[in-house]
Design a protein around this motif. Sequence first.
Motif, PDB file in Angstrom:
ATOM      1  N   GLU A   1       7.860   8.711  10.657  1.00  0.00           N
ATOM      2  CA  GLU A   1       6.973   9.763  11.155  1.00  0.00           C
ATOM      3  C   GLU A   1       7.086  11.038  10.332  1.00  0.00           C
ATOM      4  OE1 GLU A   1       8.010  10.183  15.226  1.00  0.00           O
ATOM      5  OE2 GLU A   1       7.131   8.257  15.835  1.00  0.00           O
ATOM      6  N   GLN A   2       8.233  11.247   9.691  1.00  0.00           N
ATOM      7  CA  GLN A   2       8.441  12.429   8.857  1.00  0.00           C
ATOM      8  C   GLN A   2       8.196  12.129   7.374  1.00  0.00           C
ATOM      9  OE1 GLN A   2       9.053  15.237  10.524  1.00  0.00           O
ATOM     10  NE2 GLN A   2       9.091  13.993  12.399  1.00  0.00           N
ATOM     11  N   LEU A   3       7.770  10.906   7.047  1.00  0.00           N
ATOM     12  CA  LEU A   3       7.621  10.501   5.645  1.00  0.00           C
ATOM     13  C   LEU A   3       6.430  11.205   5.005  1.00  0.00           C
ATOM     14  CD1 LEU A   3       8.610   8.532   3.400  1.00  0.00           C
ATOM     15  CD2 LEU A   3       6.923   6.891   4.278  1.00  0.00           C
ATOM     16  N   ILE A   4       6.673  11.940   3.939  1.00  0.00           N
ATOM     17  CA  ILE A   4       5.600  12.633   3.215  1.00  0.00           C
ATOM     18  C   ILE A   4       5.682  12.237   1.739  1.00  0.00           C
ATOM     19  CG2 ILE A   4       5.464  14.582   4.801  1.00  0.00           C
ATOM     20  CD1 ILE A   4       7.140  16.183   2.784  1.00  0.00           C
ATOM     21  N   PRO A   5       4.560  12.291   1.020  1.00  0.00           N
ATOM     22  CA  PRO A   5       4.566  11.944  -0.403  1.00  0.00           C
ATOM     23  C   PRO A   5       5.425  12.911  -1.220  1.00  0.00           C
ATOM     24  CG  PRO A   5       2.335  11.941   0.486  1.00  0.00           C
ATOM     25  CD  PRO A   5       3.190  12.568   1.521  1.00  0.00           C
ATOM     26  N   GLU A   6       6.149  12.347  -2.175  1.00  0.00           N
ATOM     27  CA  GLU A   6       6.964  13.142  -3.087  1.00  0.00           C
ATOM     28  C   GLU A   6       6.137  13.524  -4.308  1.00  0.00           C
ATOM     29  OE1 GLU A   6      10.017  14.187  -2.677  1.00  0.00           O
ATOM     30  OE2 GLU A   6      10.490  13.125  -0.805  1.00  0.00           O
ATOM     31  N   THR A   7       6.514  14.620  -4.963  1.00  0.00           N
ATOM     32  CA  THR A   7       5.819  15.046  -6.183  1.00  0.00           C
ATOM     33  C   THR A   7       6.711  14.957  -7.413  1.00  0.00           C
ATOM     34  OG1 THR A   7       6.414  17.344  -5.681  1.00  0.00           O
ATOM     35  CG2 THR A   7       4.258  16.578  -4.939  1.00  0.00           C
ATOM     36  N   ASP A   8       8.013  14.663  -7.218  1.00  0.00           N
ATOM     37  CA  ASP A   8       8.919  14.487  -8.342  1.00  0.00           C
ATOM     38  C   ASP A   8       8.814  13.051  -8.854  1.00  0.00           C
ATOM     39  OD1 ASP A   8      12.009  13.569  -9.118  1.00  0.00           O
ATOM     40  OD2 ASP A   8      11.409  15.509  -9.930  1.00  0.00           O
ATOM     41  N   PHE A   9       8.507  12.899 -10.146  1.00  0.00           N
ATOM     42  CA  PHE A   9       8.247  11.571 -10.717  1.00  0.00           C
ATOM     43  C   PHE A   9       9.432  10.629 -10.539  1.00  0.00           C
ATOM     44  CE2 PHE A   9       8.360   8.560 -14.267  1.00  0.00           C
ATOM     45  CZ  PHE A   9       7.129   7.954 -14.124  1.00  0.00           C
TER      46      PHE A   9
ATOM     47  N   CYS B   1      -4.212   5.519  -1.590  1.00  0.00           N
ATOM     48  CA  CYS B   1      -3.307   4.735  -2.447  1.00  0.00           C
ATOM     49  C   CYS B   1      -2.374   5.649  -3.231  1.00  0.00           C
ATOM     50  CB  CYS B   1      -4.108   3.849  -3.391  1.00  0.00           C
ATOM     51  SG  CYS B   1      -4.870   2.412  -2.580  1.00  0.00           S
ATOM     52  N   THR B   2      -2.906   6.791  -3.687  1.00  0.00           N
ATOM     53  CA  THR B   2      -2.067   7.759  -4.402  1.00  0.00           C
ATOM     54  C   THR B   2      -0.988   8.317  -3.483  1.00  0.00           C
ATOM     55  OG1 THR B   2      -3.898   8.357  -5.873  1.00  0.00           O
ATOM     56  CG2 THR B   2      -2.081   9.927  -5.687  1.00  0.00           C
ATOM     57  N   LEU B   3      -1.370   8.710  -2.265  1.00  0.00           N
ATOM     58  CA  LEU B   3      -0.392   9.243  -1.313  1.00  0.00           C
ATOM     59  C   LEU B   3       0.653   8.190  -0.961  1.00  0.00           C
ATOM     60  CD1 LEU B   3      -2.735  11.199   1.146  1.00  0.00           C
ATOM     61  CD2 LEU B   3      -1.284  12.155  -0.640  1.00  0.00           C
ATOM     62  N   MET B   4       0.218   6.957  -0.746  1.00  0.00           N
ATOM     63  CA  MET B   4       1.146   5.882  -0.377  1.00  0.00           C
ATOM     64  C   MET B   4       2.160   5.621  -1.490  1.00  0.00           C
ATOM     65  SD  MET B   4      -1.601   3.292   1.407  1.00  0.00           S
ATOM     66  CE  MET B   4      -0.454   1.932   1.625  1.00  0.00           C
ATOM     67  N   ALA B   5       1.675   5.565  -2.723  1.00  0.00           N
ATOM     68  CA  ALA B   5       2.592   5.308  -3.841  1.00  0.00           C
ATOM     69  C   ALA B   5       3.612   6.428  -3.973  1.00  0.00           C
ATOM     70  CB  ALA B   5       1.792   5.155  -5.131  1.00  0.00           C
ATOM     71  N   GLN B   6       3.167   7.685  -3.794  1.00  0.00           N
ATOM     72  CA  GLN B   6       4.088   8.807  -3.934  1.00  0.00           C
ATOM     73  C   GLN B   6       5.059   8.906  -2.755  1.00  0.00           C
ATOM     74  OE1 GLN B   6       0.956  11.618  -6.430  1.00  0.00           O
ATOM     75  NE2 GLN B   6       2.503  12.618  -5.231  1.00  0.00           N
ATOM     76  N   ALA B   7       4.754   8.162  -1.681  1.00  0.00           N
ATOM     77  CA  ALA B   7       5.688   8.092  -0.548  1.00  0.00           C
ATOM     78  C   ALA B   7       6.566   6.845  -0.630  1.00  0.00           C
ATOM     79  CB  ALA B   7       4.913   8.093   0.766  1.00  0.00           C
ATOM     80  N   GLY B   8       6.450   6.084  -1.718  1.00  0.00           N
ATOM     81  CA  GLY B   8       7.264   4.880  -1.891  1.00  0.00           C
ATOM     82  C   GLY B   8       6.719   3.664  -1.169  1.00  0.00           C
ATOM     83  N   LEU B   9       5.433   3.675  -0.829  1.00  0.00           N
ATOM     84  CA  LEU B   9       4.815   2.547  -0.127  1.00  0.00           C
ATOM     85  C   LEU B   9       4.065   1.657  -1.113  1.00  0.00           C
ATOM     86  CD1 LEU B   9       3.318   4.463   2.929  1.00  0.00           C
ATOM     87  CD2 LEU B   9       5.176   2.814   3.030  1.00  0.00           C
ATOM     88  N   PRO B  10       4.040   0.347  -0.884  1.00  0.00           N
ATOM     89  CA  PRO B  10       3.210  -0.516  -1.727  1.00  0.00           C
ATOM     90  C   PRO B  10       1.740  -0.258  -1.434  1.00  0.00           C
ATOM     91  CG  PRO B  10       4.105  -1.766   0.113  1.00  0.00           C
ATOM     92  CD  PRO B  10       4.727  -0.396   0.193  1.00  0.00           C
ATOM     93  N   VAL B  11       0.884  -0.511  -2.405  1.00  0.00           N
ATOM     94  CA  VAL B  11      -0.539  -0.214  -2.236  1.00  0.00           C
ATOM     95  C   VAL B  11      -1.328  -1.508  -2.100  1.00  0.00           C
ATOM     96  CG1 VAL B  11      -0.359   1.960  -3.481  1.00  0.00           C
ATOM     97  CG2 VAL B  11      -0.900  -0.115  -4.738  1.00  0.00           C
ATOM     98  N   PRO B  12      -2.443  -1.480  -1.340  1.00  0.00           N
ATOM     99  CA  PRO B  12      -3.254  -2.692  -1.145  1.00  0.00           C
ATOM    100  C   PRO B  12      -4.122  -2.982  -2.366  1.00  0.00           C
ATOM    101  CG  PRO B  12      -4.213  -0.847   0.033  1.00  0.00           C
ATOM    102  CD  PRO B  12      -2.932  -0.340  -0.542  1.00  0.00           C
ATOM    103  N   ALA B  13      -3.487  -3.433  -3.439  1.00  0.00           N
ATOM    104  CA  ALA B  13      -4.178  -3.783  -4.681  1.00  0.00           C
ATOM    105  C   ALA B  13      -3.393  -4.902  -5.349  1.00  0.00           C
ATOM    106  CB  ALA B  13      -4.293  -2.564  -5.588  1.00  0.00           C
TER     107      ALA B  13
END
Length: 788
Positions: A33-41, A353-365
């Motif tokens: 619930e607190q998971l947010i996308p990271e901006t550090d590569f 998809c961009t937000l999910m990837a930056q949060a460490g989530l797999p993307v539906p692709a």
Amino acid sequence: MIAERALKTLEYDKVREQVASFCTSSVGKNAIEQLIPETDFDKVVELLDEMDEGLSILRVKGNVPMGGIFDVRPHAKRAQIGGMLSPMELMEIASTIRASRILRNFIEDIEQEETITIPHFVERKEQMPILTALQHEINDCIDDNGAVLDSASTTLRSIRQSLRAEESRVRQKLESLTRGSNAAKMLSDAIVTIRNDRFVIPVKQEYRGHYGGIVHDQSSSGQTLFIEPESVVQANNEIQRLKVKEKAEIERILLELSAKVQEVSHDLFVLVQILGDIDVILAKGKYGQANKCTKPTMNKEGYIRLVRARHPLISIDDAVPNTIEFGRDITAIVITGPNTGGKTVTLKTVGLCTLMAQAGLPVPALDGSELAVFDQLFADIGDEQSIEQSLSTFSSHMVNIVDILAKFDSRSLVLFDELGAGTDPQEGAALAISILDEVVGSGARVMATTHYPELKAYGYNRKGVVNASVEFDVETLSPTYRLLIGVPGRSNAFEISKRLGLKESIIQQAKSFTGSDRHEVESMIASLEQSRRQSEREAEEAHALLEEAQRLREELQERLRTYDEKKENLEKKAKEKARKIVDEAKKESEKIIAELREMRANASKVVKEHELIEAKKKLENAAPQENPVLKKQAQIRERAQNLKVGDEVKVLSYGQKGTIIEKVSDHEWVVQIGILKMKLDESDLQYVKPEKEKQTVVMTNVKNRNSHVKLELDLRGERYEEAILKTEKYIDDALLANYPRVSIIHGKGTGALRQGIQNYLKGHKRVKSFRYGEAGEGGFGVTVVELK
């Protein structure tokens, strides 16, 4: 940090809810619930690697033991300030520690198996505090239901034993009253019950004075009184006293355990955090499995390539996948097309998809997708008209756009939906072009949707911008939701009207108002769409062929690898077997030589002939025997090397006979089989002897074999041992010569030699029968032997 407005606009919270449903603990759910996308590569890459490890574990093991985990941080915090924890809270702490131990063993097993590499899980396993001692202390005092056990202390056991004994005496006394002669008349029911934590019996109102004692309660009708008879008051008082002692002892035990929790409270905080992190990682992996998601490759260059990507919030069966690529030479995509065609869904797919990837989530692709890590993501999507602020649709959009233009930079992803809508078309189109110029010119990555026909030419007039559209099927009058990059959208009003039955004359008059340039543009777009469809079909066919070729290549490589491994293993086994055979042969020969030397050294001992023969046979048998199959193959190869023109051969691959008519090279011959001439390798040829040569060889062999074997054996004058040895050899030679009957001359004499030979013949397997000779055959001096 990604702006909260963009997360809300793209419905990122709904994706988090879906991922949280795969968590097994409240700790993991709270973390999601607190998971947010990271901006550090580097952080994003680490999160995706962790998630990929979780996916690997789930693929190999199917599941991970994560049961029995509780968020015990509030319990540890209360213990830190000296509070007394309840039995249930202590049980949750013990359960969490036990769960961590099981998980740690699970990770260690995977690490030892070495089937997959999981460095991040191993690192977290190493960071887990080991609190097994506390778990055992709690389990020794509290059971799984949160009750304090008798074994928690000797004092508590003693108190409870006394309490149970006292309660038993009170019950027995009261039960004797319920079975008395007047019980049926005086009692409402013949039972013993409890009121105010004391044992009582139900007495009818009119007999309340008969038992005396204390009234603790009465029924709702007032006809029954629950009385503690005077005879058990003291016993009940003793029970209460023991219960007070029991409570005090339990509190002492709980305070003692709480103090031990206090000592390791910091470790408990760390343990819960690690378990929560692992639960989050596995939940991401489970979400990816359930929704057929993949791990994307990340870059810092703003490059986006989504292969057949789907919107995460649309079910797999309903979502239409699209391949979207931009961010290098092309930094902006302008999508045109009709309403409900899927333009907004495409924008949200890229954003989510961009937000999910930056949060460490797999993307539906599909595999091969690549996404960029952006410092900021802005989205102006949907109708955000505000009645309270008296803002129109155009005004609300413009407020948001102004805010975006004030904050974005070259490391931003900007999504505009219906840019410039809600005002005069010409002014709106002009504003849209100007805004796009501003954002594209700064180096940001942009996706925008619009209705304005003026923007159809935008992609052709601006460097780094490409047009796109959503496909519309005029036959079914419905969108296909497929994205066509490089092809601007075209109006389908005339085609739709015609399909719906509008008069042709009205349609033609309407076309005359649009001008020739508009017709040419529409025709060009239609041609582009047709070319695009054809190229996509060809690309799909080529991709399918490439995948098939790659699959076959991998299969062949795997077969070659397996063949090489088997070959190497067989060679090793063969060498080892050969070495053992040679070693055994050496040992046997050395043993035989030692025996022979011993015979020679013992000159006084008479060495019998059969002992020498046996030693010689042993020495011959000790030599390693050649494999008959290999020997046959070697003979075939040898014969093939000695082939010459005119020889008759057998073609092994066809099973046919032929004649060699020409030599092509060192290893190739021309063979005539019937009317066919074939060029064959000599390894496929087997020399066949001519029939005359075969007969000659056979006859010669028979003649040579039989010529030295007589039909009788004369043993007269031989010593017993030598006679037996000669008889043995003669019988073998006669069998090889295929003699049906032979005679052994032993003479009459004392009869010892005759008896010994006949005893030998009795035990011979190939002797059918034997008899004395007839009068003309030598009588008792000859034994005639019938052979099998």
